[in-house]
Enzyme design. Structure first.
Site, short mmCIF file in Angstrom:
data_model
loop_
_atom_site.label_atom_id
_atom_site.label_comp_id
_atom_site.label_asym_id
_atom_site.label_seq_id
_atom_site.Cartn_x
_atom_site.Cartn_y
_atom_site.Cartn_z
N GLY A 9 0.85 -1.20 0.00
CA GLY A 9 0.00 0.00 0.00
C GLY A 9 0.88 1.24 0.00
N SER A 132 -5.00 -0.79 14.05
CA SER A 132 -5.81 0.41 14.23
C SER A 132 -6.36 0.43 15.65
CB SER A 132 -6.99 0.41 13.24
OG SER A 132 -7.93 1.40 13.58
N TYR A 145 -14.72 -3.50 10.07
CA TYR A 145 -13.38 -2.89 9.98
C TYR A 145 -12.62 -3.13 11.29
CZ TYR A 145 -9.66 0.53 9.87
OH TYR A 145 -8.42 1.13 9.94
N GLY A 176 -5.02 5.96 15.36
CA GLY A 176 -6.39 6.45 15.33
C GLY A 176 -6.58 7.38 14.14
N GLY A 180 -5.58 13.92 5.83
CA GLY A 180 -4.69 14.19 4.70
C GLY A 180 -4.33 12.96 3.89
C1 8X3 Z 1 -8.81 4.09 11.55
C2 8X3 Z 1 -8.81 4.74 12.86
O1 8X3 Z 1 -10.03 6.44 14.32
O2 8X3 Z 1 -10.27 6.63 11.92
O3 8X3 Z 1 -7.91 3.03 11.53
O4 8X3 Z 1 -11.34 4.81 13.07
S1 8X3 Z 1 -10.19 5.70 13.06
#
Ligand code: 8X3
Length: 246
Positions: A9, A132, A145, A176, A180
């Protein structure tokens, strides 16, 4: 000889920022993504010529056919991943769930499985998985997700267990809110208004914040494994359990 890092990625966002950060540390890079043109643009910014691998990580046959283009890798940054939708679990689009599972879980595990025997044989390597905060904290619409990122977290810790006794490191990096990048535009399927609203009146982290952390991780001494790092912008916090009194 410089160390080699493979970043999946790598064309945009955290992946591209990580490529720049590791390039600054003198790493030779293997950049993997679907969009060759973006990888080629990124390559212009780097001090050494990367190996570009145009590949959809979810296509196992394609990935297998590219393995001979991948040199011995010291650092694997399993960054490719995505969130799709923010609908309630009962209303969500199954294809979204399927794509997230295929990309965030299956592809990550598959590529790791391909490269791991070589790392074990050489007794060297660092796998950095992009988790995440959604893997730890549930939030509305995070459903599948979050579950994929919980997989990544547990997979990382499982690898640590299996690799005990080797010199190979494994880290789960758990960011989190990041602004951008394409993340929210992808999540909301190009609905820029929705994507922009995610970052209104707050200062999210940047892809560079995460890339700098990856750069710090790979600089740690050989005896030290950072198992997990959870990162949030100051404007974000786990805000507690919800109670419906309606
Ligand atoms: C994404 C984190 O805080 O945008 O991996 O859900 S959040």
């Amino acid at each position: 000889m410089s160390k080699i890092a493979l970043i999946t990625g790598a064309s945009v966002g955290i992946g591209a920022a990580t490529a720049r950060a590791l390039d600054c540390l003198g790493y030779s890079l293997v950049l993997m993504a679907r969009r060759r043109d973006k990888l080629e643009n990124l390559a212009q910014d780097l001090s050494s010529t990367p190996i570009i691998i145009e590949c959809d990580v979810t296509d196992q046959q394609q990935l297998l056919s590219k393995l001979n283009e991948i040199p011995v890798v010291d650092v694997l940054v399993n960054n490719a991943g995505l969130a799709l939708g923010l609908e309630s679990a009962d209303k969500t689009n199954w294809d979204h769930w399927d794509t997230m599972i295929q990309t965030n879980c299956t592809a990550l595990a598959f590529l790791t499985r391909q490269l791991l025997p070589g790392m074990v044989e050489r007794n060297q390597g660092h796998i950095i998985n992009m988790g995440s905060i959604a893997g730890t904290y549930a939030y509305k619409g995070g459903n599948c997700y979050g579950a994929t990122k919980a997989f990544v977290e547990q997979f990382s810790m499982g690898l640590r267990s299996d690799l005990l006794g080797t010199a190979i490191k494994v880290t789960n990096l758990e960011p989190g809110l990041i602004g951008g990048t394409e993340f929210s535009n992808v999540r909301f399927e190009g609905d820029d208004a929705k994507a922009d609203a995610t970052y209104q009146n707050c200062q999210p982290m940047t892809a560079e914040d995460i890339a700098n952390t990856v750069a710090w991780l790979v600089e740690q001494p050989p005896h030290l494994n950072i198992n997990r790092i959870e990162m949030m912008p100051v404007c974000q916090a786990p805000a507690g359990l919800a109670v419906d009194k309606g």
